[in-house]
Design a protein around this motif. Structure first.
Motif, PDB file in Angstrom:
ATOM      1  N   MET A   1     -57.497  12.889   8.901  1.00  0.00           N
ATOM      2  CA  MET A   1     -56.403  12.133   8.326  1.00  0.00           C
ATOM      3  C   MET A   1     -56.847  10.717   7.952  1.00  0.00           C
ATOM      4  O   MET A   1     -56.480  10.203   6.908  1.00  0.00           O
ATOM      5  CB  MET A   1     -55.253  12.100   9.340  1.00  0.00           C
ATOM      6  CG  MET A   1     -53.985  11.580   8.793  1.00  0.00           C
ATOM      7  SD  MET A   1     -53.376  12.719   7.549  1.00  0.00           S
ATOM      8  CE  MET A   1     -51.840  12.008   7.198  1.00  0.00           C
ATOM      9  N   GLY A   2     -57.646  10.113   8.817  1.00  0.00           N
ATOM     10  CA  GLY A   2     -58.125   8.764   8.552  1.00  0.00           C
ATOM     11  C   GLY A   2     -59.034   8.699   7.334  1.00  0.00           C
ATOM     12  O   GLY A   2     -58.986   7.741   6.560  1.00  0.00           O
ATOM     13  N   LEU A   3     -59.876   9.723   7.152  1.00  0.00           N
ATOM     14  CA  LEU A   3     -60.745   9.759   5.973  1.00  0.00           C
ATOM     15  C   LEU A   3     -59.926   9.816   4.692  1.00  0.00           C
ATOM     16  O   LEU A   3     -60.239   9.143   3.704  1.00  0.00           O
ATOM     17  CB  LEU A   3     -61.684  10.964   6.039  1.00  0.00           C
ATOM     18  CG  LEU A   3     -62.790  10.902   7.076  1.00  0.00           C
ATOM     19  CD1 LEU A   3     -63.508  12.239   7.168  1.00  0.00           C
ATOM     20  CD2 LEU A   3     -63.762   9.802   6.753  1.00  0.00           C
ATOM     21  N   VAL A   8     -57.930   7.187  -0.194  1.00  0.00           N
ATOM     22  CA  VAL A   8     -56.861   7.167  -1.199  1.00  0.00           C
ATOM     23  C   VAL A   8     -56.201   5.794  -1.346  1.00  0.00           C
ATOM     24  O   VAL A   8     -55.866   5.385  -2.460  1.00  0.00           O
ATOM     25  CB  VAL A   8     -55.808   8.252  -0.869  1.00  0.00           C
ATOM     26  CG1 VAL A   8     -54.601   8.142  -1.754  1.00  0.00           C
ATOM     27  CG2 VAL A   8     -56.433   9.632  -0.994  1.00  0.00           C
ATOM     28  N   VAL A   9     -56.029   5.080  -0.261  1.00  0.00           N
ATOM     29  CA  VAL A   9     -55.318   3.788  -0.303  1.00  0.00           C
ATOM     30  C   VAL A   9     -55.986   2.788  -1.255  1.00  0.00           C
ATOM     31  O   VAL A   9     -55.288   2.135  -2.033  1.00  0.00           O
ATOM     32  CB  VAL A   9     -55.126   3.215   1.120  1.00  0.00           C
ATOM     33  CG1 VAL A   9     -54.683   1.771   1.082  1.00  0.00           C
ATOM     34  CG2 VAL A   9     -54.120   4.054   1.883  1.00  0.00           C
ATOM     35  N   PRO A  10     -57.323   2.640  -1.261  1.00  0.00           N
ATOM     36  CA  PRO A  10     -57.917   1.708  -2.229  1.00  0.00           C
ATOM     37  C   PRO A  10     -57.705   2.118  -3.687  1.00  0.00           C
ATOM     38  O   PRO A  10     -57.563   1.247  -4.553  1.00  0.00           O
ATOM     39  CB  PRO A  10     -59.409   1.711  -1.878  1.00  0.00           C
ATOM     40  CG  PRO A  10     -59.457   2.104  -0.464  1.00  0.00           C
ATOM     41  CD  PRO A  10     -58.334   3.067  -0.284  1.00  0.00           C
ATOM     42  N   ILE A  11     -57.659   3.396  -3.962  1.00  0.00           N
ATOM     43  CA  ILE A  11     -57.408   3.854  -5.333  1.00  0.00           C
ATOM     44  C   ILE A  11     -55.995   3.479  -5.757  1.00  0.00           C
ATOM     45  O   ILE A  11     -55.780   2.935  -6.847  1.00  0.00           O
ATOM     46  CB  ILE A  11     -57.647   5.368  -5.446  1.00  0.00           C
ATOM     47  CG1 ILE A  11     -59.124   5.677  -5.199  1.00  0.00           C
ATOM     48  CG2 ILE A  11     -57.204   5.889  -6.811  1.00  0.00           C
ATOM     49  CD1 ILE A  11     -59.436   7.140  -5.027  1.00  0.00           C
ATOM     50  N   ILE A  12     -55.039   3.733  -4.886  1.00  0.00           N
ATOM     51  CA  ILE A  12     -53.652   3.347  -5.176  1.00  0.00           C
ATOM     52  C   ILE A  12     -53.541   1.827  -5.258  1.00  0.00           C
ATOM     53  O   ILE A  12     -52.860   1.283  -6.128  1.00  0.00           O
ATOM     54  CB  ILE A  12     -52.695   3.923  -4.112  1.00  0.00           C
ATOM     55  CG1 ILE A  12     -52.686   5.453  -4.189  1.00  0.00           C
ATOM     56  CG2 ILE A  12     -51.294   3.369  -4.271  1.00  0.00           C
ATOM     57  CD1 ILE A  12     -51.982   6.126  -3.036  1.00  0.00           C
ATOM     58  N   LEU A  48     -59.710  -6.574  -3.861  1.00  0.00           N
ATOM     59  CA  LEU A  48     -58.338  -6.521  -3.325  1.00  0.00           C
ATOM     60  C   LEU A  48     -57.915  -5.089  -3.029  1.00  0.00           C
ATOM     61  O   LEU A  48     -57.208  -4.826  -2.054  1.00  0.00           O
ATOM     62  CB  LEU A  48     -57.364  -7.172  -4.301  1.00  0.00           C
ATOM     63  CG  LEU A  48     -57.426  -8.698  -4.390  1.00  0.00           C
ATOM     64  CD1 LEU A  48     -56.523  -9.198  -5.517  1.00  0.00           C
ATOM     65  CD2 LEU A  48     -57.047  -9.330  -3.073  1.00  0.00           C
ATOM     66  N   ALA A  49     -58.354  -4.154  -3.865  1.00  0.00           N
ATOM     67  CA  ALA A  49     -58.031  -2.745  -3.635  1.00  0.00           C
ATOM     68  C   ALA A  49     -58.680  -2.247  -2.346  1.00  0.00           C
ATOM     69  O   ALA A  49     -58.049  -1.521  -1.568  1.00  0.00           O
ATOM     70  CB  ALA A  49     -58.484  -1.902  -4.818  1.00  0.00           C
ATOM     71  N   ILE A  50     -59.905  -2.655  -2.102  1.00  0.00           N
ATOM     72  CA  ILE A  50     -60.572  -2.266  -0.854  1.00  0.00           C
ATOM     73  C   ILE A  50     -59.852  -2.879   0.342  1.00  0.00           C
ATOM     74  O   ILE A  50     -59.666  -2.231   1.382  1.00  0.00           O
ATOM     75  CB  ILE A  50     -62.055  -2.670  -0.886  1.00  0.00           C
ATOM     76  CG1 ILE A  50     -62.805  -1.873  -1.951  1.00  0.00           C
ATOM     77  CG2 ILE A  50     -62.711  -2.468   0.477  1.00  0.00           C
ATOM     78  CD1 ILE A  50     -64.209  -2.367  -2.227  1.00  0.00           C
ATOM     79  N   PHE A  57     -54.737   0.308   8.402  1.00  0.00           N
ATOM     80  CA  PHE A  57     -55.585   0.093   9.572  1.00  0.00           C
ATOM     81  C   PHE A  57     -54.822  -0.642  10.668  1.00  0.00           C
ATOM     82  O   PHE A  57     -54.901  -0.272  11.845  1.00  0.00           O
ATOM     83  CB  PHE A  57     -56.844  -0.683   9.172  1.00  0.00           C
ATOM     84  CG  PHE A  57     -57.793  -0.877  10.306  1.00  0.00           C
ATOM     85  CD1 PHE A  57     -58.634   0.154  10.697  1.00  0.00           C
ATOM     86  CD2 PHE A  57     -57.848  -2.072  10.990  1.00  0.00           C
ATOM     87  CE1 PHE A  57     -59.509  -0.016  11.749  1.00  0.00           C
ATOM     88  CE2 PHE A  57     -58.718  -2.252  12.048  1.00  0.00           C
ATOM     89  CZ  PHE A  57     -59.562  -1.219  12.429  1.00  0.00           C
ATOM     90  N   GLN A  58     -54.087  -1.682  10.296  1.00  0.00           N
ATOM     91  CA  GLN A  58     -53.298  -2.416  11.286  1.00  0.00           C
ATOM     92  C   GLN A  58     -52.195  -1.545  11.886  1.00  0.00           C
ATOM     93  O   GLN A  58     -51.884  -1.650  13.074  1.00  0.00           O
ATOM     94  CB  GLN A  58     -52.702  -3.683  10.665  1.00  0.00           C
ATOM     95  CG  GLN A  58     -53.711  -4.765  10.403  1.00  0.00           C
ATOM     96  CD  GLN A  58     -54.366  -5.252  11.686  1.00  0.00           C
ATOM     97  OE1 GLN A  58     -53.727  -5.427  12.718  1.00  0.00           O
ATOM     98  NE2 GLN A  58     -55.671  -5.457  11.612  1.00  0.00           N
ATOM     99  N   TYR A  59     -51.605  -0.687  11.052  1.00  0.00           N
ATOM    100  CA  TYR A  59     -50.547   0.205  11.532  1.00  0.00           C
ATOM    101  C   TYR A  59     -51.088   1.161  12.602  1.00  0.00           C
ATOM    102  O   TYR A  59     -50.490   1.302  13.664  1.00  0.00           O
ATOM    103  CB  TYR A  59     -49.960   0.985  10.355  1.00  0.00           C
ATOM    104  CG  TYR A  59     -48.889   1.964  10.761  1.00  0.00           C
ATOM    105  CD1 TYR A  59     -47.602   1.522  11.048  1.00  0.00           C
ATOM    106  CD2 TYR A  59     -49.166   3.317  10.876  1.00  0.00           C
ATOM    107  CE1 TYR A  59     -46.620   2.414  11.440  1.00  0.00           C
ATOM    108  CE2 TYR A  59     -48.183   4.215  11.253  1.00  0.00           C
ATOM    109  CZ  TYR A  59     -46.917   3.765  11.536  1.00  0.00           C
ATOM    110  OH  TYR A  59     -45.951   4.640  11.926  1.00  0.00           O
TER     111      TYR A  59
END
Length: 92
Positions: A1-3, A8-12, A48-50, A57-59
């Motif tokens: 799940m973490g991978l 995906v988050v940096p792409i979004i 900024l995307a990265i 990560f904080q969550y």
């Protein structure tokens, strides 16, 4: 799940940050990128995307889901390595 989250988050994040920059250009609040500023804007947008990976990560850090944290960091390090490789001539 973490991978998956880390990949995906940096792409979004890139799509969102690039959209915000475009909206600011259209509204006249920010100057359009010229040829010399285009590289700088692309470099900043990518960075900024990265950094958008810091939010999930904080969550998961607060929830103490250590394995998911490790999974988020692995693709983040790959993205950072790619970013450094792409812009090494400008940075160093």
């Amino acid at each position: 799940m973490g991978l998956l989250i880390g990949a995906v988050v940096p792409i979004i994040g890139f799509i969102v940050v690039d959209g915000v920059f475009s909206l600011l250009e259209i509204s006249g609040l920010m100057a359009e990128a010229t040829s010399s500023g285009l590289d700088r804007r692309e470099r900043t947008t990518t960075l900024l995307a990265i950094c958008c990976n810091l939010i999930p990560f904080q969550y998961v850090k607060k929830r103490r889901w250590d394995k998911i944290m490790k999974g988020i960091m692995f693709p983040t390090f790959i993205y950072v390595g790619g970013w450094l490789f792409k812009y090494k001539d400008i940075l160093f």
